[in-house]
Design an enzyme around this catalytic site. Sequence first.
Site: not given
Ligand SMILES: Cc1cc2nc3c(=O)[nH]c(=O)nc-3n(C[C@H](O)[C@H](O)[C@H](O)COP(=O)(O)O)c2cc1C
Length: 330
Positions: A19, A72, A102, A141, A204-206, A228-229
């Site tokens: 992130m 990454q 991304c 990813k 991944n996701g949610d 992530g979040r």
């Molecule tokens: C603040 C933020 C920054 C992120 N930066 C990246 C990143 O640098 N590389 C990447 O592959 N995904 C990035 N993501 C996506 C997350 O890795 C992840 O795929 C996405 O948030 C969904 O997962 P979650 O629901 O658990 O947050 C970012 C997400 C957030 C919220």
Amino acid sequence: MPRIGDINLPDFPLLLAPMEDVSDPPFRALCKEQGADVVYTEFISSEGLIRDAAKSVMKLDIYEKERPVGIQIFGANLDSMLRSVEIVEQSNPDIIDINFGCPVKKVVCKGAGAGILKDIDKMVSLTKAMVEHTKLPVTVKTRLGWDHNSIHIVEVAERLQDVGCQAIAIHGRTRAQMYKGEADWKPIAEVKNNPRMHIPVFGNGDVSSPEAAMRMRDEYGLDGAMIGRASIGYPWFFKEVKHYFKTGTHLAPPTMEERVDAARRHLEMAIDWKGEKLGVFETRRHYTNYFKGIPNFKEYRLKMVTSDDAANVFAAFEEVLEKFGDYQFA
Ligand SMILES: Cc1cc2nc3c(=O)[nH]c(=O)nc-3n(C[C@H](O)[C@H](O)[C@H](O)COP(=O)(O)O)c2cc1C
């Protein structure tokens, strides 16, 4: 048990998602302490790396204590990606991860990140070239597809595996969805259920609760969850999921003392890493989450996020402990 190259992982590992501006070394170290099994750096521009852009190079720093760690990188130019692999190797990570997910316009319009989902042949050939260029395990990813009409992730994952990708983490949204709607884990389960797949498939996701992580494991049969979040300002999430898996019960939320301790250590590590000025500045964004939900907290939050002087921020932490030490988090 899943493996990434020679790295043995526990059953259903929990991975800290890459992130931007969040997954820096101090935060990764805190997540690792709280049970993250693999951590990733934020995405790093291959173009930045090969130009020795200080900001990109600094993102390569890793602590021994956070291993296994994946660095990454993103980019669309083969030569730049290969040269950046050589630069990344000097930091000695355990994994090199390629960002093919991304959704941000300035990345996508250059054909990088999720932009490559419009050109699967290029995605595969870039991965192949990177795998051949390093001894480190290369992981990917990505997202389900470019949009709803182009979800070919089962075939894509198989092709990536066939060129040597060692694990794949799939965000259950398309690029067109950005972060909207709900992540769909069904296509990820289809990837996992493909009898030809043998590399780990991480969902991944949610994953925002221990129950969600359990569904990902038991109903969708995935090999691990990338989080992530739910972890932003809350590194305890990893421990809570593991506790739930083990006991079926919820761990009590961290106390104020534990939160202050995390904030303090986060700041200490950040200062150690980039000096007082940057350390103080860049840790600010984490405090709101560490202290979320506390009534009448504004005055203290302001002290933490407006002072340029580390001593004042540490003093604010002490004040918080004194004033709210007994606060019961729900
Ligand atoms: C603040 C933020 C920054 C992120 N930066 C990246 C990143 O640098 N590389 C990447 O592959 N995904 C990035 N993501 C996506 C997350 O890795 C992840 O795929 C996405 O948030 C969904 O997962 P979650 O629901 O658990 O947050 C970012 C997400 C957030 C919220």
